[in-house]
Design a protein around this motif. Structure first.
Motif, PDB file in Angstrom:
ATOM      1  N   GLU A 225       0.834  -1.195   0.000  1.00  0.00           N
ATOM      2  CA  GLU A 225       0.000   0.000   0.000  1.00  0.00           C
ATOM      3  C   GLU A 225       0.877   1.258   0.000  1.00  0.00           C
ATOM      4  O   GLU A 225       2.084   1.194   0.209  1.00  0.00           O
ATOM      5  N   GLY A 226       0.240   2.398  -0.238  1.00  0.00           N
ATOM      6  CA  GLY A 226       0.918   3.676  -0.072  1.00  0.00           C
ATOM      7  C   GLY A 226       1.668   4.188  -1.267  1.00  0.00           C
ATOM      8  O   GLY A 226       2.429   5.151  -1.148  1.00  0.00           O
ATOM      9  N   GLY A 227       1.495   3.577  -2.434  1.00  0.00           N
ATOM     10  CA  GLY A 227       2.188   4.074  -3.615  1.00  0.00           C
ATOM     11  C   GLY A 227       1.437   5.214  -4.281  1.00  0.00           C
ATOM     12  O   GLY A 227       0.202   5.271  -4.233  1.00  0.00           O
ATOM     13  N   ASP A 228       2.196   6.112  -4.904  1.00  0.00           N
ATOM     14  CA  ASP A 228       1.589   7.144  -5.736  1.00  0.00           C
ATOM     15  C   ASP A 228       1.383   6.637  -7.161  1.00  0.00           C
ATOM     16  O   ASP A 228       0.415   7.003  -7.830  1.00  0.00           O
ATOM     17  N   VAL A 229       2.331   5.803  -7.610  1.00  0.00           N
ATOM     18  CA  VAL A 229       2.259   5.204  -8.942  1.00  0.00           C
ATOM     19  C   VAL A 229       2.599   3.724  -8.809  1.00  0.00           C
ATOM     20  O   VAL A 229       3.582   3.360  -8.145  1.00  0.00           O
ATOM     21  N   TYR A 230       1.783   2.876  -9.446  1.00  0.00           N
ATOM     22  CA  TYR A 230       2.029   1.436  -9.469  1.00  0.00           C
ATOM     23  C   TYR A 230       2.367   1.011 -10.894  1.00  0.00           C
ATOM     24  O   TYR A 230       1.692   1.425 -11.852  1.00  0.00           O
ATOM     25  N   LEU A 231       3.403   0.203 -11.029  1.00  0.00           N
ATOM     26  CA  LEU A 231       3.828  -0.304 -12.332  1.00  0.00           C
ATOM     27  C   LEU A 231       3.480  -1.782 -12.435  1.00  0.00           C
ATOM     28  O   LEU A 231       3.762  -2.566 -11.523  1.00  0.00           O
ATOM     29  N   LEU A 232       2.880  -2.163 -13.555  1.00  0.00           N
ATOM     30  CA  LEU A 232       2.527  -3.557 -13.800  1.00  0.00           C
ATOM     31  C   LEU A 232       2.893  -3.849 -15.256  1.00  0.00           C
ATOM     32  O   LEU A 232       2.100  -3.649 -16.173  1.00  0.00           O
ATOM     33  N   ALA A 259      -4.029   7.731  -6.659  1.00  0.00           N
ATOM     34  CA  ALA A 259      -2.899   6.912  -7.119  1.00  0.00           C
ATOM     35  C   ALA A 259      -3.197   6.399  -8.528  1.00  0.00           C
ATOM     36  O   ALA A 259      -4.357   6.246  -8.925  1.00  0.00           O
ATOM     37  N   GLU A 260      -2.137   6.119  -9.269  1.00  0.00           N
ATOM     38  CA  GLU A 260      -2.323   5.705 -10.659  1.00  0.00           C
ATOM     39  C   GLU A 260      -1.593   4.394 -10.918  1.00  0.00           C
ATOM     40  O   GLU A 260      -0.491   4.166 -10.419  1.00  0.00           O
ATOM     41  N   LEU A 261      -2.241   3.542 -11.694  1.00  0.00           N
ATOM     42  CA  LEU A 261      -1.661   2.261 -12.113  1.00  0.00           C
ATOM     43  C   LEU A 261      -1.265   2.367 -13.577  1.00  0.00           C
ATOM     44  O   LEU A 261      -2.051   2.841 -14.406  1.00  0.00           O
ATOM     45  N   LEU A 262      -0.030   1.938 -13.896  1.00  0.00           N
ATOM     46  CA  LEU A 262       0.450   1.925 -15.272  1.00  0.00           C
ATOM     47  C   LEU A 262       0.594   0.480 -15.718  1.00  0.00           C
ATOM     48  O   LEU A 262       1.437  -0.258 -15.190  1.00  0.00           O
ATOM     49  N   VAL A 263      -0.225   0.070 -16.655  1.00  0.00           N
ATOM     50  CA  VAL A 263      -0.170  -1.287 -17.208  1.00  0.00           C
ATOM     51  C   VAL A 263       0.569  -1.219 -18.537  1.00  0.00           C
ATOM     52  O   VAL A 263       0.166  -0.477 -19.441  1.00  0.00           O
ATOM     53  N   ILE A 264       1.655  -1.976 -18.647  1.00  0.00           N
ATOM     54  CA  ILE A 264       2.470  -1.976 -19.863  1.00  0.00           C
ATOM     55  C   ILE A 264       2.377  -3.355 -20.509  1.00  0.00           C
ATOM     56  O   ILE A 264       2.781  -4.355 -19.914  1.00  0.00           O
ATOM     57  N   GLU A 265       1.819  -3.400 -21.714  1.00  0.00           N
ATOM     58  CA  GLU A 265       1.623  -4.651 -22.434  1.00  0.00           C
ATOM     59  C   GLU A 265       1.640  -4.370 -23.935  1.00  0.00           C
ATOM     60  O   GLU A 265       1.565  -3.219 -24.364  1.00  0.00           O
TER      61      GLU A 265
END
Length: 324
Positions: A225-232, A259-265
């Motif tokens: 928890e506690g992230g500003d940005v999540y990388l996946l 918070a924002e999630l970045l999905v890279i595919e």
């Protein structure tokens, strides 16, 4: 028409020739040089006549060239087969267990089951867990295929004192790329404990270990928890929709509002050859899949995430953002 069909039917032979050149170290030997086949053969430990025939094919497909004295050099594309570039990825794709798994493609198409498990008797990651050498080749190949990581900080603004959480981030190549370009940011690297154990040395070489927190665990249980940005990055394509829903729901639970999630595919659709090829590759290897933009957005919405921008990256990769 027949000529083009024959090109497709013999494409596997060209790939095998490329894999052999990588195993022999031909690209590394020729880097910045032009040499006769006999000289190359002496340096890599090969039969001169056989190597000359291999070099002719490599030149025929644009990986090498020969001058009027039959000295061979590398084209810009061939130079990408060096150890410092995509050579480790070529070495991985040339592994015997990869080729054997693809031999089970017809089974996968008939049944919908992963070909790898049908051929080898266990899932790919369990197969690798039992063989340190294979796992090392796999990890090196994945790292080489992630050369697009260095473009991620330019595509998305990470600036400021942000906490960046890299989920299933391996030994931290993507996280290190982000932190090196954003000196105020701090990182959390999350992966299974065995992988995390190998991360400090890499992060130290990249000069970011002092700004990284290391966390071991299972994505399908919970994420930090506690992230500003999540990388996946390159994770969702390993799994079916049901497992992706669990994973994305865990991300949503950990993310604070804003918070924002970045999905890279790779995204099936525009410029779709590579995503389509990798879609079959995932069916063979893990039972996963590449998806369209609409399918990724639907998965995010099911996890109560709001999809955002879709950004382009090199090597056919794309970055899709989502917020809590």
């Amino acid at each position: 028409m027949e000529q083009e069909l024959m090109r497709i039917l013999t494409g596997g032979w060209v790939a095998q020739a490329t894999f052999a050149a990588v195993r022999l170290g031909v690209a590394d030997t020729l880097h910045g040089r032009r040499l006769a086949p006999e000289q190359i053969a002496e340096e890599v430990g090969a039969d001169p006549g056989a190597l000359r025939r291999l070099l002719r094919l490599l030149a025929g497909v644009g990986l090498a060239y020969a001058d009027d004295k039959e000295r061979y050099g590398l084209t810009p594309m061939g130079a990408q087969l060096r150890r410092e570039a995509l050579g480790p990825l070529a070495a991985l794709y040339g592994e015997d267990y990869f080729a054997a798994a693809w031999g089970g493609l017809a089974h996968a198409v008939r049944t919908g089951e992963p070909a790898f498990e049908h051929v080898h008797g266990k899932p790919v990651f369990a197969h690798l867990a039992g063989d340190h050498d294979k796992a090392a080749v796999f990890n090196a190949g994945m790292a080489a295929g992630a050369s697009f990581f260095r473009h991620v900080p330019a595509a998305y603004d990470f600036s400021g004192p942000r906490r960046v959480v890299d989920l299933a981030g391996g030994t931290g190549a993507l996280l290190a790329a982000v932190l090196r370009e954003n000196p105020e940011a701090r990182g959390v690297l999350f992966d299974v404990p065995d992988v995390i154990a190998a991360a400090p040395a890499h992060l130290e070489r990249m000069g970011v270990l002092d700004r990284c927190e290391l966390a071991g665990g299972d994505l399908f249980d919970s994420v930090p928890e506690g992230g500003d940005v999540y990388l996946l990055s390159r994770v969702l394509h390993d799994w079916d929709d049901e497992r992706c829903a669990v994973l994305l729901t865990n991300c949503a639970k950990a993310m604070a509002p804003g918070a924002e999630l970045l999905v890279i595919e790779r995204v099936v659709g525009r410029d779709s050859y590579l995503p389509l090829a990798f879609d079959l590759h995932m069916m063979v290897m893990t039972g996963g899949r590449e998806r369209t933009e609409a399918e990724y957005r639907a998965l995010m919405e099911e996890a109560e995430l709001t999809p955002g921008r879709l950004l382009d990256l090199p090597l056919g990769m794309r970055l899709l953002t989502a917020t809590r």
